[in-house]
Motif scaffolding. Structure first.
Motif, short mmCIF file in Angstrom:
data_model
loop_
_atom_site.label_atom_id
_atom_site.label_comp_id
_atom_site.label_asym_id
_atom_site.label_seq_id
_atom_site.Cartn_x
_atom_site.Cartn_y
_atom_site.Cartn_z
N VAL A 65 40.70 2.17 53.53
CA VAL A 65 42.10 2.97 53.43
C VAL A 65 43.68 2.67 52.82
CG1 VAL A 65 43.36 4.30 55.27
CG2 VAL A 65 41.25 4.68 55.38
N TYR A 66 43.96 3.18 51.65
CA TYR A 66 45.47 3.63 51.41
C TYR A 66 46.66 4.36 51.30
CZ TYR A 66 43.07 6.64 47.87
OH TYR A 66 42.29 7.29 48.10
N PRO A 67 47.28 3.96 50.52
CA PRO A 67 48.45 5.22 50.91
C PRO A 67 48.05 5.90 49.58
CG PRO A 67 49.37 2.77 50.36
CD PRO A 67 48.33 2.53 50.29
N VAL A 68 49.03 7.52 49.78
CA VAL A 68 48.67 8.35 48.86
C VAL A 68 50.20 8.22 48.60
CG1 VAL A 68 48.49 10.55 48.44
CG2 VAL A 68 46.89 9.85 50.62
N GLY A 69 50.33 7.45 47.36
CA GLY A 69 51.87 8.03 46.37
C GLY A 69 52.00 6.10 46.96
N ARG A 70 53.72 6.47 47.12
CA ARG A 70 54.55 5.25 47.43
C ARG A 70 55.94 5.15 47.64
NH1 ARG A 70 56.82 2.62 44.23
NH2 ARG A 70 56.90 0.11 44.33
N LEU A 71 56.26 5.05 48.85
CA LEU A 71 57.48 4.78 49.06
C LEU A 71 57.77 3.25 48.07
CD1 LEU A 71 58.23 6.06 52.45
CD2 LEU A 71 59.73 7.14 50.12
N ARG A 105 44.83 15.90 44.51
CA ARG A 105 46.44 17.04 44.97
C ARG A 105 47.16 17.04 45.25
NH1 ARG A 105 42.55 21.40 48.31
NH2 ARG A 105 44.90 22.00 48.35
N LEU A 106 48.46 15.26 45.32
CA LEU A 106 49.18 15.17 46.44
C LEU A 106 49.79 14.29 44.45
CD1 LEU A 106 49.56 13.84 49.59
CD2 LEU A 106 50.08 15.66 48.73
N LEU A 107 48.91 13.91 44.04
CA LEU A 107 50.07 13.33 43.31
C LEU A 107 49.54 14.39 41.79
CD1 LEU A 107 48.41 9.12 44.03
CD2 LEU A 107 50.73 10.55 44.90
N ILE A 162 72.77 13.54 52.81
CA ILE A 162 72.10 14.33 52.31
C ILE A 162 71.17 14.72 52.92
CG2 ILE A 162 74.43 14.91 50.28
CD1 ILE A 162 72.72 13.66 48.54
N ARG A 163 70.20 16.07 52.54
CA ARG A 163 69.29 16.33 51.84
C ARG A 163 68.43 17.18 51.10
NH1 ARG A 163 69.20 19.59 56.13
NH2 ARG A 163 68.22 19.23 57.94
N MET A 164 67.37 16.04 50.61
CA MET A 164 66.38 16.65 49.03
C MET A 164 65.71 17.37 49.05
SD MET A 164 68.97 13.76 46.68
CE MET A 164 68.23 14.06 45.08
N VAL A 165 65.12 17.60 48.68
CA VAL A 165 63.94 18.91 48.49
C VAL A 165 63.64 18.62 47.07
CG1 VAL A 165 62.00 20.96 49.24
CG2 VAL A 165 64.09 20.78 51.15
N LEU A 166 62.39 17.70 47.02
CA LEU A 166 62.39 17.84 45.50
C LEU A 166 61.13 17.98 45.50
CD1 LEU A 166 63.54 14.57 44.59
CD2 LEU A 166 64.26 16.15 44.16
N LYS A 167 59.98 18.56 44.44
CA LYS A 167 58.91 18.95 43.92
C LYS A 167 58.30 18.29 42.58
CE LYS A 167 58.67 23.99 45.56
NZ LYS A 167 57.72 24.87 45.13
N GLU A 168 59.04 16.95 42.61
CA GLU A 168 57.80 15.66 41.42
C GLU A 168 58.48 14.97 42.40
OE1 GLU A 168 60.59 15.70 38.20
OE2 GLU A 168 62.19 16.78 38.71
N GLY A 169 57.98 13.59 41.37
CA GLY A 169 58.18 12.55 42.74
C GLY A 169 58.35 11.01 41.65
N LYS A 170 59.07 10.92 40.96
CA LYS A 170 58.99 9.97 39.61
C LYS A 170 59.38 8.27 40.52
CE LYS A 170 58.27 12.98 36.11
NZ LYS A 170 57.06 12.82 35.69
N ASN A 171 59.45 7.61 39.88
CA ASN A 171 59.79 6.61 40.04
C ASN A 171 60.76 6.11 40.31
OD1 ASN A 171 60.19 3.70 41.04
ND2 ASN A 171 60.35 2.49 38.86
#
Length: 195
Positions: A36-42, A61-63, A136-145
């Motif tokens: 098991v591994y993380p999908v994406g990262r923080l 599908r997520l990344l 603030i609340r930010m809702v994004l549809k992309e996930g750059k570094n």
């Protein structure tokens, strides 16, 4: 067999299970099957929602950028953020990713009228009495570094604390840093892809 977990990744923890000298990793908090591994990262200095799985299809599908899933971040910024700065963030700003200029996609940005109920962070943000630190609340549809941090810095309000609150319909409601929830494939896919 596929496994699906959502976790609240604590602050100052690497988004991986393999050891990193001098740093805490997910392995210090979560006991999950070896594959098991993380999908994406923080980032190390961000916290909040991470999905753990061994489902390779879910990873794609997520990344993959073509799917554009909503990701909601709660961001504490340094200074009383202006309406102009909010509008700039909403329209998209230029940030640098790996030395290349990137124009962020339009996104939803709003200021919390009341401070959100979030876990106490240890160590806390640097507190300065005379400088506001609104959320603030930010809702994004992309996930750059380091995208959120680069975006708020580009409009003059650096990020002090960053929590990923939601991916599509999955949230960290009711979770504390270090918590883990086991989900079925059906539950996860319904909340992510509305299947």
């Amino acid at each position: 067999m596929n496994h699906y977990y959502i976790i609240y990744k604590p602050y100052l923890v690497q988004s991986q299970f393999s050891p990193v000298e001098g740093k805490r990793t997910l392995a210090d908090f979560f006991d999950v099957p070896k594959d098991v591994y993380p999908v994406g990262r923080l980032d190390h200095d961000s916290e909040g929602l991470l999905i753990l799985t061994n489902d390779k299809q879910l990873n794609h599908r997520l990344l993959h950028p073509s799917f554009q899933h909503e990701r909601e971040y709660w961001v504490q910024v340094d200074g009383a953020i202006t309406t102009t700065a909010i509008q700039e963030l909403q329209r998209g700003v230029n940030i640098s990713i790996d030395g290349k200029k990137h124009r962020t996609l339009p996104c939803s940005v709003s200021v919390f009228s009341n401070e959100p109920q979030v876990p106490i962070r240890n160590p806390p943000i640097r507190y300065r009495k005379e400088i506001p630190a609104p959320w603030i609340r930010m809702v994004l549809k992309e996930g750059k570094n380091r995208q959120v941090r680069r975006m708020t810095a580009s409009v003059g309000f650096p990020t002090l604390r960053l929590i990923r609150y939601r991916i599509e319909d999955i949230t960290i409601d009711g979770l504390q840093p270090g918590d883990i929830v086991d989900l079925s494939r059906k539950q996860l896919y319904q909340q992510l892809f509305h299947e």
